[in-house]
Motif scaffolding. Structure first.
Motif, mmCIF file in Angstrom:
data_model
loop_
_atom_site.group_PDB
_atom_site.id
_atom_site.type_symbol
_atom_site.label_atom_id
_atom_site.label_comp_id
_atom_site.label_asym_id
_atom_site.label_seq_id
_atom_site.Cartn_x
_atom_site.Cartn_y
_atom_site.Cartn_z
ATOM 1 N N ARG A 160 0.862 -1.186 0.000
ATOM 2 C CA ARG A 160 0.000 0.000 0.000
ATOM 3 C C ARG A 160 0.897 1.234 0.000
ATOM 4 N NH1 ARG A 160 -2.923 -1.105 4.414
ATOM 5 N NH2 ARG A 160 -4.501 -2.199 3.210
ATOM 6 N N ARG A 161 0.575 2.218 -0.845
ATOM 7 C CA ARG A 161 1.409 3.432 -0.909
ATOM 8 C C ARG A 161 0.546 4.655 -1.187
ATOM 9 N NH1 ARG A 161 2.851 0.182 -4.683
ATOM 10 N NH2 ARG A 161 4.926 -0.202 -3.807
ATOM 11 N N LEU A 162 0.992 5.798 -0.652
ATOM 12 C CA LEU A 162 0.298 7.063 -0.864
ATOM 13 C C LEU A 162 1.324 8.174 -0.873
ATOM 14 C CD1 LEU A 162 -2.377 8.748 -0.979
ATOM 15 C CD2 LEU A 162 -2.227 8.876 1.529
ATOM 16 N N MET A 163 1.297 9.009 -1.903
ATOM 17 C CA MET A 163 2.182 10.160 -1.967
ATOM 18 C C MET A 163 1.634 11.238 -1.031
ATOM 19 S SD MET A 163 3.163 13.330 -3.270
ATOM 20 C CE MET A 163 2.139 13.751 -4.678
ATOM 21 N N ILE A 164 2.404 11.606 -0.003
ATOM 22 C CA ILE A 164 1.903 12.521 1.024
ATOM 23 C C ILE A 164 2.584 13.889 1.010
ATOM 24 C CG2 ILE A 164 1.105 10.726 2.591
ATOM 25 C CD1 ILE A 164 3.733 11.015 4.128
ATOM 26 N N ILE A 165 3.752 13.990 0.416
ATOM 27 C CA ILE A 165 4.482 15.270 0.396
ATOM 28 C C ILE A 165 5.203 15.407 -0.935
ATOM 29 C CG2 ILE A 165 6.388 16.599 1.401
ATOM 30 C CD1 ILE A 165 5.751 15.253 4.088
ATOM 31 N N ARG A 166 5.173 16.605 -1.477
ATOM 32 C CA ARG A 166 5.982 16.915 -2.650
ATOM 33 C C ARG A 166 6.693 18.229 -2.375
ATOM 34 N NH1 ARG A 166 2.243 17.017 -6.833
ATOM 35 N NH2 ARG A 166 2.124 19.285 -6.832
ATOM 36 N N GLU A 167 8.008 18.245 -2.570
ATOM 37 C CA GLU A 167 8.774 19.462 -2.295
ATOM 38 C C GLU A 167 9.847 19.651 -3.365
ATOM 39 O OE1 GLU A 167 11.143 19.452 1.206
ATOM 40 O OE2 GLU A 167 11.916 17.446 0.893
ATOM 41 N N PRO A 168 10.277 20.901 -3.567
ATOM 42 C CA PRO A 168 11.303 21.167 -4.584
ATOM 43 C C PRO A 168 12.688 20.810 -4.067
ATOM 44 C CG PRO A 168 10.740 23.187 -3.448
ATOM 45 C CD PRO A 168 9.811 22.126 -2.909
ATOM 46 N N SER A 169 13.648 20.876 -4.944
ATOM 47 C CA SER A 169 15.058 20.738 -4.573
ATOM 48 C C SER A 169 15.734 22.095 -4.733
ATOM 49 C CB SER A 169 15.758 19.706 -5.463
ATOM 50 O OG SER A 169 15.170 18.428 -5.321
ATOM 51 N N VAL A 170 16.804 22.309 -3.989
ATOM 52 C CA VAL A 170 17.538 23.575 -4.071
ATOM 53 C C VAL A 170 19.029 23.296 -4.205
ATOM 54 C CG1 VAL A 170 15.872 24.951 -2.791
ATOM 55 C CG2 VAL A 170 17.649 23.717 -1.543
ATOM 56 N N ALA A 171 19.711 24.215 -4.867
ATOM 57 C CA ALA A 171 21.164 24.161 -4.948
ATOM 58 C C ALA A 171 21.741 24.908 -3.748
ATOM 59 C CB ALA A 171 21.646 24.794 -6.249
ATOM 60 N N VAL A 172 22.820 24.377 -3.187
ATOM 61 C CA VAL A 172 23.452 24.974 -2.009
ATOM 62 C C VAL A 172 24.900 25.313 -2.357
ATOM 63 C CG1 VAL A 172 23.933 24.699 0.446
ATOM 64 C CG2 VAL A 172 21.993 23.481 -0.577
ATOM 65 N N PHE A 173 25.244 26.597 -2.209
ATOM 66 C CA PHE A 173 26.577 27.093 -2.549
ATOM 67 C C PHE A 173 27.243 27.710 -1.321
ATOM 68 C CE2 PHE A 173 24.261 27.155 -6.536
ATOM 69 C CZ PHE A 173 25.180 26.628 -7.442
ATOM 70 N N PRO A 174 28.562 27.872 -1.378
ATOM 71 C CA PRO A 174 29.238 28.612 -0.305
ATOM 72 C C PRO A 174 28.665 30.024 -0.189
ATOM 73 C CG PRO A 174 30.837 27.459 -1.671
ATOM 74 C CD PRO A 174 29.519 27.334 -2.365
ATOM 75 N N LEU A 307 9.566 26.291 5.625
ATOM 76 C CA LEU A 307 10.174 25.982 4.329
ATOM 77 C C LEU A 307 9.922 27.103 3.323
ATOM 78 C CD1 LEU A 307 9.273 22.183 3.953
ATOM 79 C CD2 LEU A 307 11.393 23.190 4.798
ATOM 80 N N LYS A 308 8.713 27.622 3.303
ATOM 81 C CA LYS A 308 8.388 28.709 2.378
ATOM 82 C C LYS A 308 9.168 29.975 2.719
ATOM 83 C CE LYS A 308 3.773 27.138 1.033
ATOM 84 N NZ LYS A 308 2.324 27.470 0.957
ATOM 85 N N LYS A 309 9.403 30.198 3.996
ATOM 86 C CA LYS A 309 10.187 31.361 4.398
ATOM 87 C C LYS A 309 11.646 31.196 3.997
ATOM 88 C CE LYS A 309 11.033 34.321 8.420
ATOM 89 N NZ LYS A 309 10.765 34.482 9.880
ATOM 90 N N MET A 310 12.151 29.975 4.053
ATOM 91 C CA MET A 310 13.531 29.684 3.644
ATOM 92 C C MET A 310 13.716 29.872 2.154
ATOM 93 S SD MET A 310 14.416 26.189 5.760
ATOM 94 C CE MET A 310 15.488 25.692 4.396
ATOM 95 N N THR A 311 12.698 29.488 1.373
ATOM 96 C CA THR A 311 12.795 29.506 -0.091
ATOM 97 C C THR A 311 11.588 30.232 -0.670
ATOM 98 O OG1 THR A 311 11.686 27.356 -0.173
ATOM 99 C CG2 THR A 311 14.105 27.344 -0.153
ATOM 100 N N PRO A 312 11.496 31.560 -0.501
ATOM 101 C CA PRO A 312 10.301 32.295 -0.941
ATOM 102 C C PRO A 312 10.024 32.174 -2.426
ATOM 103 C CG PRO A 312 12.122 33.783 -0.376
ATOM 104 C CD PRO A 312 12.517 32.437 0.104
ATOM 105 N N GLU A 313 11.084 31.999 -3.246
ATOM 106 C CA GLU A 313 10.868 31.887 -4.683
ATOM 107 C C GLU A 313 10.258 30.541 -5.062
ATOM 108 O OE1 GLU A 313 15.147 30.476 -4.026
ATOM 109 O OE2 GLU A 313 13.634 31.758 -3.079
ATOM 110 N N LEU A 314 10.210 29.609 -4.105
ATOM 111 C CA LEU A 314 9.655 28.268 -4.360
ATOM 112 C C LEU A 314 8.412 27.994 -3.515
ATOM 113 C CD1 LEU A 314 13.029 26.276 -4.352
ATOM 114 C CD2 LEU A 314 11.680 26.911 -6.348
ATOM 115 N N LYS A 315 7.802 29.038 -2.989
ATOM 116 C CA LYS A 315 6.702 28.861 -2.040
ATOM 117 C C LYS A 315 5.498 28.128 -2.629
ATOM 118 C CE LYS A 315 4.756 33.477 -2.901
ATOM 119 N NZ LYS A 315 4.376 34.767 -2.273
ATOM 120 N N ASP A 316 5.345 28.164 -3.965
ATOM 121 C CA ASP A 316 4.216 27.478 -4.599
ATOM 122 C C ASP A 316 4.548 26.051 -5.009
ATOM 123 O OD1 ASP A 316 2.621 29.761 -4.361
ATOM 124 O OD2 ASP A 316 3.362 30.581 -6.270
ATOM 125 N N SER A 317 5.739 25.583 -4.644
ATOM 126 C CA SER A 317 6.189 24.261 -5.085
ATOM 127 C C SER A 317 5.988 23.169 -4.043
ATOM 128 C CB SER A 317 7.678 24.317 -5.460
ATOM 129 O OG SER A 317 7.905 25.257 -6.496
#
Length: 328
Positions: A160-174, A307-317
């Protein structure tokens, strides 16, 4: 299959486990007994039934025709018995003990809240954390009843499986690293950014996601290091030894690094991480749905705003499913 030994004896549980795994050694390890002890228990079952269930001349031993017929007839009876017991518990608002596995990225901001709020609904909760591959193995070997995994494990068609969360990925730089317009214009600019790419371990959920994405779109990123631990990757990024890709939820677990790195949305088509709730088919449907609702509620109310506050440009993702019923 989790059935109390007061209903089905130890010998019967061993018999069914060997039939499923086709391995006496694996069954013995699962029950934490020696192979010889497991063999003696099966012999006692054969003596009580009065027929030979296993052909011990074969290596490994295999079921006889009588053993196969008995397995086919006993398994449905076991499931019916378990369903009846679950129904009685559900009617009295009481579930059995729960063994649940969470992804490491949920260990700080989601799992503790779940355990605190869900403890009244079950007899006792055992919680393990780890990578998707570890949790899937624990579910397969019956060490866990239900897990949260970024790998849907589609090869197990009866789960049995259910997709419960979907989130974007981000690049992390120095922290000091900057693109001309503060964001990578395309994947080519990422591959030519003069910093090596620090990838995830190829068998981890993140490693599979990144590698499948890069292969699908024909993208090559320069780097020679694969790491299964995000803290190590972030420490290397902070020391200007490369850049990496991860999920915002994982970054929340390592918040001490956030002021020392720069986050950037991935260019064009991003790579989403989908998180699934998985159980075997014999797990209570009502309990499965109740766990899904509670995890989604906690994520939506307590995790997603950060999460949305951390990545405001991805808040709709970010995404969690809506359920018709409210969680009590």
């Amino acid at each position: 299959m989790n059935v109390p030994e007061t209903v089905f004896s130890h010998e019967w549980l061993l018999f069914l486990s060997v039939c499923e795994s086709k391995s006496l050694k694996e069954t013995a390890e699962r029950f934490n007994i020696s192979t010889s002890s497991a063999s003696r228990s099966l012999k006692r079952l054969e003596d009580s039934v009065g027929v030979t269930l296993f052909d011990r001349c074969s290596k490994p031993m295999v079921l006889t025709e009588s053993g196969k017929r008995l397995y086919r007839q006993v398994l449905p009876a076991m499931k019916i018995t378990q369903e009846a017991m679950e129904q009685v518990r559900e009617e009295n608002y009481l579930f059995s003990d729960l063994r649940i596995g969470f992804l490491e990225s949920m260990s700080l901001h989601l799992a503790p809240q779940f355990l605190s709020t869900f403890k009244k609904k079950v007899g006792r909760i055992t919680c393990l954390t780890g990578s998707s591959d570890r949790l899937l193995e624990c579910l397969r070997t019956h060490d866990l009843d239900i897990i949260i995994s970024s790998d849907p494990a589609l090869r197990y068609t009866d789960w049995r499986r259910l997709m419960i969360i979907r989130e974007p990925s981000v690049a992390v730089f120095p922290k000091a690293f900057k693109f001309e317009d503060n964001h990578a214009k395309n994947w080519q600019s990422l591959s030519l950014c003069n910093l090596p790419f620090i990838n995830s371990y190829e068998k981890s959920g993140r490693g599979k996601l990144v590698n499948n994405f890069l292969l699908t779109y024909g993208i090559q990123l320069n780097g020679k290091i694969n790491v299964d631990n995000l803290a190590i990757k972030l420490a290397m990024v902070v020391d200007n030894n490369g850049w990496t890709i991860t999920s915002p939820l994982s970054l929340m677990t390592h918040s001490a690094f956030l002021d020392k790195v720069t986050l950037s949305a991935l260019p064009g088509l991003g790579m989403e991480r989908k998180i699934y709730l998985l159980s075997r088919s014999d797990f209570s449907q009502e309990l499965f749905e109740s766990i899904a609702r509670e995890i989604c509620r906690i994520y939506k109310e307590s995790v997603m705003p950060t999460l949305k506050k951390m990545t405001p440009e991805l808040k709709d993702s970010y995404f969690v499913p809506d359920f018709d019923e409210e969680i009590n």
